[in-house]
Design an enzyme around this catalytic site. Structure first.
Site, short mmCIF file in Angstrom:
data_model
loop_
_atom_site.label_atom_id
_atom_site.label_comp_id
_atom_site.label_asym_id
_atom_site.label_seq_id
_atom_site.Cartn_x
_atom_site.Cartn_y
_atom_site.Cartn_z
N HIS A 8 0.89 -1.25 -0.09
CA HIS A 8 0.17 0.23 0.13
C HIS A 8 0.97 1.22 0.11
O HIS A 8 2.09 1.18 0.46
CB HIS A 8 -0.73 0.27 1.24
CG HIS A 8 -1.62 -0.99 1.52
ND1 HIS A 8 -1.26 -2.17 2.18
CD2 HIS A 8 -3.16 -1.11 1.45
CE1 HIS A 8 -2.45 -2.83 2.26
NE2 HIS A 8 -3.64 -2.37 1.92
N ASP A 62 2.42 1.99 3.37
CA ASP A 62 3.10 1.11 3.90
C ASP A 62 4.67 1.36 3.46
O ASP A 62 5.71 1.08 4.28
CB ASP A 62 3.33 -0.37 3.18
CG ASP A 62 1.81 -0.88 3.36
OD1 ASP A 62 1.21 -0.61 4.26
OD2 ASP A 62 1.42 -1.55 2.48
C1 XUL Z 1 -7.48 -6.25 4.95
C2 XUL Z 1 -6.96 -6.83 3.87
C3 XUL Z 1 -6.00 -5.85 3.12
C4 XUL Z 1 -6.01 -6.07 1.51
C5 XUL Z 1 -5.44 -4.90 0.74
O1 XUL Z 1 -8.26 -7.08 5.65
O2 XUL Z 1 -6.99 -7.83 3.46
O3 XUL Z 1 -4.63 -5.97 3.54
O4 XUL Z 1 -5.55 -7.21 1.25
O5 XUL Z 1 -5.67 -3.53 1.16
#
Ligand code: XUL
Ligand code: CO
Length: 435
Positions: free
Chosen positions: A101, A104
């Site tokens: 993300h 991150d």
């Molecule tokens: C949250 C989840 C996230 C997504 C990406 O439960 O799974 O980490 O994979 O935003």
């Protein structure tokens, strides 16, 4: 110069089932052929930046337990150090992909212009690190759920300024994913849902979410991004109710907004459990619509009812998951992303390696068991036999007729169906021979 965090940990090698090493691949052998294809190419493992490097070990009752050299994560020098550590870890594991993300990899700046600039800077740095290594970006995504600006949703927010901020954020993350050669782009709607219907116009919010996703698809084509756009179902947590509840709900949503030819699903084991399904249920739903895109591999604690994001360790479950994946023709541009985190007492670098190595071995065993079941064909034969009646002309003609004509046939032929065994125990025993 290294970060020092992984010092003393050698790259993990395949040593086979009889190895006594505490950390070794016993089943994951990237070059081993499974159904004529390298194991690495079937599984397409990815490390998740958020759990492995950004998460600090907090839970609802206590804060940070991990004290990494790259903490605190509020400045670009530490963000770069986190990238250094991540690539040291990738060199140890040897997995082919990572996922991230925006939040991150760069510190939150509090405004869009600076978020954009720091995302650009850090993804350039990540790009430099990728040079000369055989590692790729499986997918990128935008974190539109942690910062307080997203508390009432991103694309579904009642405030159009948040919609605008979300659009700009996803554009920046899609650009960054494209720059890093990403093979997919994921949207998970953690706050795309509601806390209470008393303050929520659900129809309007769903329309905005549909329009937003269409804009993402349009932009993907505009910049020539060849990867797959994926949405990730989850029923709740953090929202009380999330609009992307499960695979079936997402497919209905994609069809409503005409996006089923453009967007596939990223399915997560733990989310399936939270929705009251098995993982293979979710995979089968997506596969039956040709919309199986990628997987987030983890497991939930079956007692807690929370999204515990643990590393998978149940081979029979994983085998059934890969059975459906192989039957659907494999993961395509998708992969097996470990959306899994350590327990907060697992402080050491070695724990992070062990979590991934164990999970990769579990997946490799699951894949091999799934391939063996496909090659043996026992489940497929049983399925063909169970539905054999539908291959008769009479049965096929019935599907093109109507209730009155069918009634005439039931009377004329004195049709009186005789129940047959579903043979569930026999099939379960069959599966147990392979796992
Ligand atoms: C949250 C989840 C996230 C997504 C990406 O439960 O799974 O980490 O994979 O935003
Ligand atoms: Co996930």
């Amino acid at each position: 110069m290294t970060t020092g965090f992984f010092d003393g940990i050698a790259p993990v090698k395949h040593e086979g089932e009889n190895s006594n090493s505490p950390i070794a691949y016993r089943h994951y052998n990237p070059d081993e052929l499974v159904m004529g294809k390298r194991m690495e190419e079937h599984l397409r493992f990815a490390v998740a930046w958020w759990h492995s490097f950004a998460w600090e070990g907090g839970d609802p009752f206590g804060g940070q337990t991990f004290e990494r050299p790259w903490h605190p994560q509020d400045n670009m020098a530490k963000a770069r150090e986190k990238v250094d550590a991540a690539f040291e870890f990738f060199d140890i594991l040897g997995q082919p992909y990572f996922c991230w993300h925006d939040a991150d990899i760069r510190p939150e700046q509090g405004n869009f212009a600076d978020n954009l600039a720091t995302l650009d800077e850090i993804t350039d740095y990540i790009g430099d690190k990728m040079q000369g290594r055989s590692i790729g970006c499986l997918w990128g995504t935008a974190n539109m759920f942690s910062h307080r600006r997203w508390m009432a949703g991103a694309s579904t927010n009642p405030d159009p300024d948040v919609f605008a901020f979300a659009a700009a954020t996803v554009k920046s993350c899609l650009d960054a994913t494209h720059k890093l050669g990403g093979e997919n782009y994921v949207l998970w709607g953690g706050r795309e849902g509601y806390e209470t219907l008393l303050n929520t116009d659900m129809g309007q919010e769903l329309d905005h979410m549909g329009r937003f996703l269409s804009m993402v698809v349009d932009y993907k084509h505009k910049i020539g991004f060849k990867g797959t756009i994926l949405v990730e179902p989850k029923p709740q947590e953090p929202s009380k109710h999330q609009y992307d509840f499960d695979a079936a709900t997402c497919i209905g949503f994609l069809r409503k907004y005409g996006l089923e030819g453009e967007v596939k699903l990223n399915l997560e084991q733990g989310h399936a459990i939270l929705a009251g399904h098995s993982f293979e249920h979710e995979l089968a739903v997506a596969a039956s619509e040709g919309l199986l895109g990628s997987i987030d591999m983890n497991r939930n604690d079956y007692q807690s009812g929370w999204d515990t994001d643990q590393f998978p360790n149940n081979v029979p479950e994983v085998a059934l998951a890969y059975y459906h994946i192989l039957k659907a023709g494999g993961l395509g541009t998708g992969g097996t992303n470990f959306d899994a985190k350590l327990r907060r007492q697992s402080l050491d670098a070695e724990d992070l390696v062990a979590g991934h190595v164990g999970a990769m071995d579990v997946c490799a065993r699951g894949l091999k068991a799934a391939a063996a079941m496909i090659e043996d064909g026992g489940l497929e034969t049983a399925l063909q036999e169970r539905y054999a009646g539908w291959r008769t002309d009479a049965a096929q003609q019935m599907l093109g007729s109507d209730l009155a004509a069918i009634t005439d046939r039931v009377l004329a032929e004195e049709i009186n169906p005789q129940p047959r065994s579903g043979r569930q125990e026999i099939l379960e025993n069959y599966v147990n021979r392979f796992v």
